[in-house]
Design an enzyme around this catalytic site. Structure first.
Site, mmCIF file in Angstrom:
data_model
loop_
_atom_site.group_PDB
_atom_site.id
_atom_site.type_symbol
_atom_site.label_atom_id
_atom_site.label_comp_id
_atom_site.label_asym_id
_atom_site.label_seq_id
_atom_site.Cartn_x
_atom_site.Cartn_y
_atom_site.Cartn_z
ATOM 1 N N LYS A 117 0.836 -1.220 0.000
ATOM 2 C CA LYS A 117 0.000 0.000 0.000
ATOM 3 C C LYS A 117 0.865 1.262 0.000
ATOM 4 C CE LYS A 117 -4.093 -2.234 1.993
ATOM 5 N NZ LYS A 117 -3.605 -3.575 2.380
HETATM 6 O O1 S5P Z 1 -9.534 -3.060 1.576
HETATM 7 C C1 S5P Z 1 -8.751 -3.952 1.799
HETATM 8 C C2 S5P Z 1 -7.568 -4.110 1.066
HETATM 9 C C3 S5P Z 1 -6.733 -5.189 1.333
HETATM 10 S S1 S5P Z 1 -5.412 -5.441 0.264
HETATM 11 N N1 S5P Z 1 -9.021 -4.875 2.765
HETATM 12 C C4 S5P Z 1 -8.183 -5.916 3.065
HETATM 13 O O2 S5P Z 1 -8.521 -6.729 3.944
HETATM 14 N N2 S5P Z 1 -7.002 -6.066 2.360
HETATM 15 C C5 S5P Z 1 -6.045 -7.166 2.672
HETATM 16 O O3 S5P Z 1 -6.681 -8.417 2.448
HETATM 17 C C6 S5P Z 1 -5.552 -7.178 4.124
HETATM 18 O O4 S5P Z 1 -4.342 -6.467 4.228
HETATM 19 C C7 S5P Z 1 -5.392 -8.667 4.422
HETATM 20 O O5 S5P Z 1 -4.083 -9.087 4.080
HETATM 21 C C8 S5P Z 1 -6.359 -9.360 3.482
HETATM 22 C C9 S5P Z 1 -7.663 -9.808 4.109
HETATM 23 O O6 S5P Z 1 -7.464 -10.783 5.081
HETATM 24 P P1 S5P Z 1 -8.690 -11.574 5.774
HETATM 25 O O7 S5P Z 1 -8.017 -12.354 6.861
HETATM 26 O O8 S5P Z 1 -9.630 -10.557 6.316
HETATM 27 O O9 S5P Z 1 -9.307 -12.424 4.695
#
Ligand code: S5P
Length: 290
Positions: A117
């Protein structure tokens, strides 16, 4: 981590093999307009791998030890098409272990996506691609916010150029977290500026809100990718403001890749979970009309 272990445990899936769970399908048949209109070599590579593995899953490998990361690739590598990292959250990170890890990811036929990011001015973003983590030398994709203006993309591209490599930038057009400040007018500007830039691989969209995602796809058109976090087979609110939508719905609304973290790496059986997400995403692709 020694390389013998990596080479014996990770296995590349080739398109000829038809992936782990079915007969070969041509990427053009699976992806339709997106395949025809994609101008980026990386996007085509992603679509080929996703078709071979019948999986539109990018694993968000948010584990904080190198051993945890290696075992994750070993367990789920065959069922995911890309690997997303946060290189700065690993407690026992070393350059050598990371280099072995990237090699294991490449061997498992995964694009490597560092979710850094970036958001600074162009020359600083370029410099941040180097430094101790040397992101430019192993990443195929990185994320960036466009808040500082379009030069951040040129800075990141210059970073890859500096080591004779190429890569693609995913711009954050939406976010999955509650209360985020990426309002619709901002999203529109990010898409307008990013859509015509060859260094932009695509956009991060909000996988938890299919209606917003559909609008994003209409604005983006067919050429660029939309990858979406905020998806989980258990729909609803997640930890600390994260929101989750259904993976199949996200793909049907226009997502080209579901980014799944805890749904896989925290599952009691990560391999089985990865297979379930792969199937959910693949059925979304085969059933989507646009
Ligand atoms: O808006 C966002 C953008 C990203 S890249 N929301 C997110 O959650 N992410 C990323 O996606 C976050 O940094 C994490 O690595 C992943 C989601 O993880 P989860 O465990 O919630 O599925």
């Amino acid at each position: 981590m020694n390389m013998m272990f990596v080479c014996q445990t990770a296995r590349a899936t080739t398109i000829e093999e038809g992936g782990p769970t079915g007969p070969t399908m041509e990427p053009a048949d699976a992806w339709g307009r997106r395949w025809v209109n994609a101008t980026s070599t990386l996007a085509k590579r992603y679509m080929e791998v996703a078709t071979a593995k019948r999986s539109l899953v990018c694993l968000a490998a948010d584990r904080n030890t190198m051993a945890g990361l290696f075992s994750l690739i070993e367990e789920v590598g065959d069922h995911v098409a890309a690997l997303k990292t946060h290189v700065d959250l690993v407690d026992d990170w070393t350059a050598d272990a990371w280099s072995d890890f990237c090699r294991a990811a490449q061997h498992a036929n995964l694009l490597i996506f560092e979710d850094r990011k970036f958001a600074d001015i162009g020359k600083i973003s370029r410099a941040q691609m180097a430094g101790i983590y040397d992101i430019r030398s192993w990443s195929d994709l990185v994320t960036a916010h466009l808040i500082s203006g379009p030069d951040v993309v040129d800075g990141l591209q210059a970073g890859w150029d500096d080591v004779g490599r190429s890569g693609g930038v995913l711009l954050l057009a939406q976010m999955s977290s509650r209360g985020n400040l990426l309002h619709p007018a901002y999203t529109t500007e990010v898409v307008e500026k990013g859509a015509s830039h060859s260094g932009v691989f695509g956009f991060i969209g909000n996988g938890s809100r299919p209606a917003e995602l559909k609008a994003l796809r209409e604005a983006v058109g067919d050429e660029k990718m939309i990858w979406t976090p905020g998806v989980n087979l258990a729909v609803g609110d997640g930890e600390m403001g994260q929101r989750y939508g259904d993976p199949t719905e996200a793909v049907m609304a226009g997502s080209d890749c579901i980014i799944v973290g805890s749904g896989i790496h925290k599952a009691s059986d990560p391999k089985q979970a990865a297979q379930a997400y792969a199937e959910a995403s693949w059925s979304g692709l085969l059933n989507r009309t646009g």
